[in-house]
Motif scaffolding. Structure first.
Motif, PDB file in Angstrom:
ATOM      1  N   TYR A 153      62.883  70.170 -73.209  1.00  0.00           N
ATOM      2  CA  TYR A 153      64.294  70.498 -73.123  1.00  0.00           C
ATOM      3  C   TYR A 153      65.119  69.263 -73.474  1.00  0.00           C
ATOM      4  O   TYR A 153      64.692  68.130 -73.267  1.00  0.00           O
ATOM      5  CB  TYR A 153      64.669  70.955 -71.701  1.00  0.00           C
ATOM      6  N   GLN A 196      69.081  67.578 -72.945  1.00  0.00           N
ATOM      7  CA  GLN A 196      70.279  67.674 -72.120  1.00  0.00           C
ATOM      8  C   GLN A 196      71.291  66.648 -72.579  1.00  0.00           C
ATOM      9  O   GLN A 196      71.010  65.459 -72.639  1.00  0.00           O
ATOM     10  CB  GLN A 196      69.958  67.449 -70.641  1.00  0.00           C
ATOM     11  N   LEU A 216      71.659  71.807 -70.678  1.00  0.00           N
ATOM     12  CA  LEU A 216      70.201  71.771 -70.803  1.00  0.00           C
ATOM     13  C   LEU A 216      69.753  72.895 -71.726  1.00  0.00           C
ATOM     14  O   LEU A 216      69.989  74.069 -71.456  1.00  0.00           O
ATOM     15  CB  LEU A 216      69.585  71.923 -69.421  1.00  0.00           C
ATOM     16  N   HIS A 252      66.633  74.590 -74.232  1.00  0.00           N
ATOM     17  CA  HIS A 252      65.207  74.680 -74.566  1.00  0.00           C
ATOM     18  C   HIS A 252      64.982  74.295 -76.022  1.00  0.00           C
ATOM     19  O   HIS A 252      65.715  74.723 -76.917  1.00  0.00           O
ATOM     20  CB  HIS A 252      64.729  76.110 -74.323  1.00  0.00           C
ATOM     21  N   PHE A 307      63.508  66.108 -71.701  1.00  0.00           N
ATOM     22  CA  PHE A 307      62.635  66.345 -70.559  1.00  0.00           C
ATOM     23  C   PHE A 307      61.448  67.202 -70.966  1.00  0.00           C
ATOM     24  O   PHE A 307      61.615  68.178 -71.710  1.00  0.00           O
ATOM     25  CB  PHE A 307      63.375  67.102 -69.450  1.00  0.00           C
ATOM     26  N   LYS A 338      61.242  62.937 -65.319  1.00  0.00           N
ATOM     27  CA  LYS A 338      62.511  62.228 -65.156  1.00  0.00           C
ATOM     28  C   LYS A 338      63.273  62.081 -66.463  1.00  0.00           C
ATOM     29  O   LYS A 338      64.448  61.733 -66.467  1.00  0.00           O
ATOM     30  CB  LYS A 338      62.266  60.849 -64.547  1.00  0.00           C
TER      31      LYS A 338
END
Lengths: 114, 113
Positions: B35, B37, B43, B45, B88, B105
């Protein structure tokens, strides 16, 4: 198609107060998730619904957090009473019912607890 | 606890260069997703790779998965300023109907113009 809607976008409360967040998923998505994202970290799953039922709430702090999804559509997440460490962005996501599909995230609600 | 760990934590490259970020995880997975962001689009996909797949492509993105090493990598080719974001990896545990994502993270990627 319309995306996942969340409100409010921002909320500031004092500790020990209560707060509620609302989420409207993408039409036709049976699965709904709430995540908590603390600054500098990745989102953490709080609860997963499939239609009206709870699939996973193992990481939901049930002494202060509650969530419901009435009629299998909209959902609310409540915190009562709030603590300083609850300051975070609360993200709602939805997906199709079968596992292995991508999740669509809303813009989130940024909560600040003072 | 967070399942995945991205590496590096931060990455700064020039526009047009390729960016590679890695993800390691701890237990068996059903699938692994990446993902992105940023403040503008939230966020989003990017790509999903299943545990029985080794490589997937989507536009300028290439993802690999090595289940024996419990690791994945995301390659962004010909980077653009708009690729500046946090990336992420997120894993899904097998079975049970619960498919909530476990995120790492993140890697903060900065594309210098």
């Amino acid at each position: 198609e319309a995306g996942v809607a969340q409100s409010p976008r921002y909320k500031i409360i004092e500790k020990r107060q209560s707060v509620a967040f609302w989420c409207n998923p993408i039409s036709g998505h049976a699965t709904l998730y709430w995540y908590q994202q603390i600054l500098g970290q990745g989102p953490k799953l709080l609860i997963q619904f499939q239609n009206n039922g709870v699939v996973d709430d193992s990481q939901l702090p049930k002494d202060r957090f509650s969530a419901e999804r009435l009629k299998g559509v909209d959902s609310t997440l409540k915190i009562q009473p709030a603590k300083l460490e609850d300051s975070a962005v609360y993200l709602c996501a939805s997906s199709l019912i079968y596992p292995g599909f991508e999740q669509y995230f809303g813009p989130g609600t940024r909560l600040t607890v003072t | 606890s967070q399942q995945g760990e991205e590496d590096p934590q931060a990455l700064s490259i020039q526009e047009g260069e390729n960016a590679t970020m890695n993800c390691s995880y701890k237990t068996s997975i059903n699938n692994l997703q990446w993902y992105r962001q940023n403040s503008g689009r939230g966020l989003v996909h990017l790509i999903l790779i299943r545990s029985n797949e080794r490589e997937k492509h989507s536009g300028r993105l290439r993802v690999t998965l090595d289940t024996s090493k419990k690791s994945s990598s995301l390659l962004i080719t010909a980077s653009r300023a708009a690729d500046t974001a946090s990336y992420f990896c997120a894993t899904v545990y097998p079975g049970g109907g619960a498919d909530g994502l476990t995120f790492g993270k993140g890697t903060h990627l900065i594309i210098q113009p």
